[in-house]
Design an enzyme around this catalytic site. Structure first.
Site, mmCIF file in Angstrom:
data_model
loop_
_atom_site.group_PDB
_atom_site.id
_atom_site.type_symbol
_atom_site.label_atom_id
_atom_site.label_comp_id
_atom_site.label_asym_id
_atom_site.label_seq_id
_atom_site.Cartn_x
_atom_site.Cartn_y
_atom_site.Cartn_z
ATOM 1 C CB SER A 190 -18.112 30.605 -17.733
ATOM 2 O OG SER A 190 -16.726 30.908 -17.706
ATOM 3 C CG ASP A 191 -17.561 32.817 -11.322
ATOM 4 O OD1 ASP A 191 -16.534 33.499 -11.401
ATOM 5 O OD2 ASP A 191 -18.336 32.865 -10.349
ATOM 6 C CB THR A 192 -12.661 32.858 -12.790
ATOM 7 O OG1 THR A 192 -12.906 34.223 -13.111
ATOM 8 C CG2 THR A 192 -11.203 32.535 -13.063
ATOM 9 N N GLY A 193 -12.982 29.769 -14.453
ATOM 10 C CA GLY A 193 -12.418 28.431 -14.314
ATOM 11 C C GLY A 193 -13.334 27.231 -14.256
ATOM 12 N N PRO A 194 -14.549 27.246 -14.845
ATOM 13 C CG PRO A 194 -16.433 27.671 -16.161
ATOM 14 C CD PRO A 194 -15.215 28.330 -15.576
#
Length: 703
Positions: free
Chosen positions: A397-401
């Site tokens: 995942s990208d940072t912070g979903p």
């Protein structure tokens, strides 16, 4: 869809063959089985003792005095991972699923306004960073999040083994020492699982609009920005870059890249275009395949830096250019029907063997897929990415979903978000170093443990493939010799020259004649703080030209304008403009300057800027020539302007003729498909000295 995937497979196959030039030797390497490894590898160890079997040595990582399957380097990564998984506690599995920042000593938090004030050292930084606001946007969070974890806590208590390493100001030898200390700490833990450090790009000359997502590291070789690599239209050179940068990264202990962007540069207002390879799916596919093979090799091994190709299924089609780090930018739109074309570079990355793929924050608007962020999107992750595209690696995942950008699932609880993301296929969660909530979720939802085990297995396989279990340590004395090696520096300089594009050469005025008196101004201003007056006036000595200090003394003005689009962080929902006056350029000053003497205008394109405020029907006769740069040093530009290097670059995207054309564009449509009246400089355009204007677009798209 079937016809598209047939086209996709054929295009990618040709892209890989043309871009990468794989030798028979490499093809044979692909078929070599892991079980054929019988020669004793170098075992790097600090606290672990060695055990012997069959006259060979192995690390006793769990200190039980015997050889376990996961310690046996003769077995396949899959076999070793299965054994290690069976020995892991729930806490150890959860730790494997998280990746967050870890800082060196004296390293400031990545978005602190004050910045670094003391020299960074190789000591541990035991300070946690807990935030109550979105680290990117500043918007309030539903609860505090541990963005960055102290070293000892992260490894021994939280059982984490994946960390984002953002330091860019530490010398290479200091980085190497710190990496070794962290690996020694991990080795001392119960199962001896090594650490994997990931980093954003470090080798590119950029405008800085991307903030913490890409920058130049001290001492590393300097290459054009990613869009500049695309402008070279030279896949062999891109692969060469990947191989050289790989060696620098390897020397300091960074074994994974949070890169590269396979997104298409189809929306001029998107602030991340500088990190892409261009607007054309074919160009980007060739580039992403080449760079993946450069960093990883034909397959992951102990000399590889693993890649994380992003942002699936393509982040370039942002509504009105708004980025999905923000609520108002959460929609990915496809008014031109180009969603499948956005996936072509990801198909190329998969064919080249990319280790990981990162979904973006955005959610697909008005498609057949569920309108939830891609980290939660089962249709696009399990059905398309895994099923149709055949990806077998890690979905990161990208940072912070979960906490910060949960677009489309805002009404779900944190537990429900984790469950939905795991079910959708996400394997590694970025941005939170506190395992408490995920542990709570798994205890309450044992039905998703199958996805946890699936994820941990994939993550362990990557560690085994990279050889980190055998030797995670680097040669501290050698790091400074490899990082910034002269061969790499010279190749970077060559690439800078190859990336420069000559788009106009009126009456063949370029190259400049020897002895020309030149007023050379490097015009670069800080966004939002544009001070009146000139930029930096170049006064260095350069063979063949005479530099003067005022325009009045000059035969020719060489004006290098470096616009800066509104930075990605912080931003707001006001319309994004790509005109020069909106991008930190004093247009009145520029027009006054260029009226004084014949001018060679150079634009550094981080985005497809609109330059009609200075280059139009009334002013075009002032300009002898126009060039485009994409991250270069002055010497590179001067070598092209004087003809020491014959320009060969091609425009990697279309530049719009006006802001109105930008407003009317379809966000997912490449500029060369926008139709008549859109383009000023066309995709693939680029002259060489001695060419006529009619030849400037030849050969660009096909390479």
């Amino acid at each position: 869809m079937k016809n598209f995937h047939t086209f996709l497979s054929m295009t990618v196959m040709f892209a890989l063959l043309n871009a990468c030039g794989q030798s028979n030797k490499e093809t044979e390497a692909e078929t070599e089985t892991e079980t054929e490894k019988t020669s004793q590898p170098n075992l790097g160890h600090r606290s672990t003792k060695l055990v012997e079997a069959d006259g060979l040595q192995f690390k006793d990582l769990n200190r039980n005095g015997r050889l376990d399957a996961y310690e046996d380097w003769r077995l396949t990564p899959a076999e070793r991972s299965k054994d290690l998984l069976s020995k892991m506690s729930l806490e150890e599995k959860v730790g494997m699923l998280l990746i967050a920042d870890m800082r060196m000593y004296n390293e400031s938090f990545m978005l602190e306004a004050s910045g670094q004030t003391k020299p960074i050292t190789s000591a541990f930084n035991e300070e946690d960073v807990v935030i109550d606001k979105n680290q990117f946007t500043g918007e309030p969070l539903p609860f505090p999040v541990m963005n960055t974890v102290g070293t000892t806590k992260g490894i021994l208590k939280h059982k984490m083994r994946h960390f984002i390493w953002r330091t860019t100001t530490a010398p290479a030898d200091t980085m190497a020492r710190w990496a070794n200390k962290v690996q020694a700490l991990a080795e001392s833990d119960s199962l001896g699982i090594p650490v994997l450090f990931a980093s954003n790009p470090r080798n590119h000359i950029t405008s800085g609009a991307l903030g913490a997502t890409g920058s130049t590291s001290v001492g590393f070789s300097k290459w054009p920005s990613e869009i500049g690599l695309g402008a070279m239209a030279d896949s062999a050179m891109i692969r060469r870059f990947g191989d050289m940068a790989r060696q620098e990264w390897l020397a300091v202990g960074i074994r994974k890249g949070y890169m590269y962007m396979a997104d298409l540069a189809t929306e001029p207002r998107w602030q991340r275009i500088e990190g892409t390879f261009g607007e054309d799916p074919g160009l980007v596919a060739r580039s992403i395949a080449a760079i993946t093979l450069g960093f990883q090799g034909p397959r992951l091994n102990q000399e590889s830096v693993a890649m994380t190709t992003k942002h699936y299924p393509g982040g370039g089609s942002a509504r009105k250019g708004f980025d999905p780090h923000y609520t108002y930018g959460r929609f990915a739109v496809f008014p031109g029907g180009q969603l499948e074309e956005n996936m072509l570079p990801f198909k190329a990355a998969i064919k080249a063997g990319t280790s990981s793929i990162m979904p973006y924050y955005s959610l697909p608007k008005d498609t057949k897929y569920e309108e939830v962020a891609y980290a939660y999107n089962k249709g696009l992750l399990r059905d398309v990415l895994r099923g149709e595209l055949g990806f077998k690696g890690i979905i990161n995942s990208d940072t912070g979903p979960i906490e910060s950008m949960p677009w489309g699932v805002e009404n779900l609880t944190i537990d429900q978000r984790y469950v939905k993301a795991l079910d959708a296929g996400t394997n590694l969660f970025a941005g939170n170093a506190d395992p408490t909530q995920l542990l709570k979720t798994l205890k309450a939802h044992p039905e998703v443990m199958q996805y946890v085990d699936e994820s941990v297995t994939l993550l362990l396989i990557e560690l085994f493939q990279l050889g980190l279990f055998e030797n995670p340590y680097v040669d501290e004395g050698r790091a400074g010799d490899v990082v910034g090696k002269q061969e790499f520096v010279e190749a970077g300089k060559e690439a800078q020259r190859k990336s420069i594009v000559l788009v106009r050469n009126e009456k063949n005025a370029l190259p400049l004649a020897k002895g020309t008196k030149v007023y050379f101004e490097d015009y670069s201003k800080v966004y939002g703080k544009v001070r009146p007056g000139p930029g930096k006036v170049y006064s260095e000595t350069y063979e063949g030209l005479t530099f003067v200090s005022t325009p009045e003394e000059a035969d020719v003005i060489l004006l290098w304008v470096k616009p800066t689009i509104r930075p990605l962080f912080p931003s707001d929902d006001s319309p994004i403009r790509v005109t020069l006056s909106a991008c930190a350029v004093d247009v009145k000053y520029i027009n006054t300057l260029t009226s004084k003497k014949p001018t060679v205008l150079v634009i550094n394109y981080a985005n497809p800027f609109v330059i009609d405020e200075v280059y139009n029907q009334q002013t075009s006769n002032r300009f002898l020539g126009i060039l485009a740069t994409f991250g270069a040093e002055p010497e590179a530009l001067l070598d092209v302007v004087t003809g020491k290097f014959n320009p060969s670059g091609k425009m990697p995207f279309t530049t719009p003729i006006s802001q109105q054309a930008v407003e009317n564009n379809k966000e997912d449509l490449p500029g060369h498909k926008e139709g008549e009246g859109y383009a000023l400089f066309k995709f693939g355009e680029g002259l060489q000295y001695g060419q006529s204007a009619s030849a400037r677009s030849s050969g660009a798209a096909t390479e």
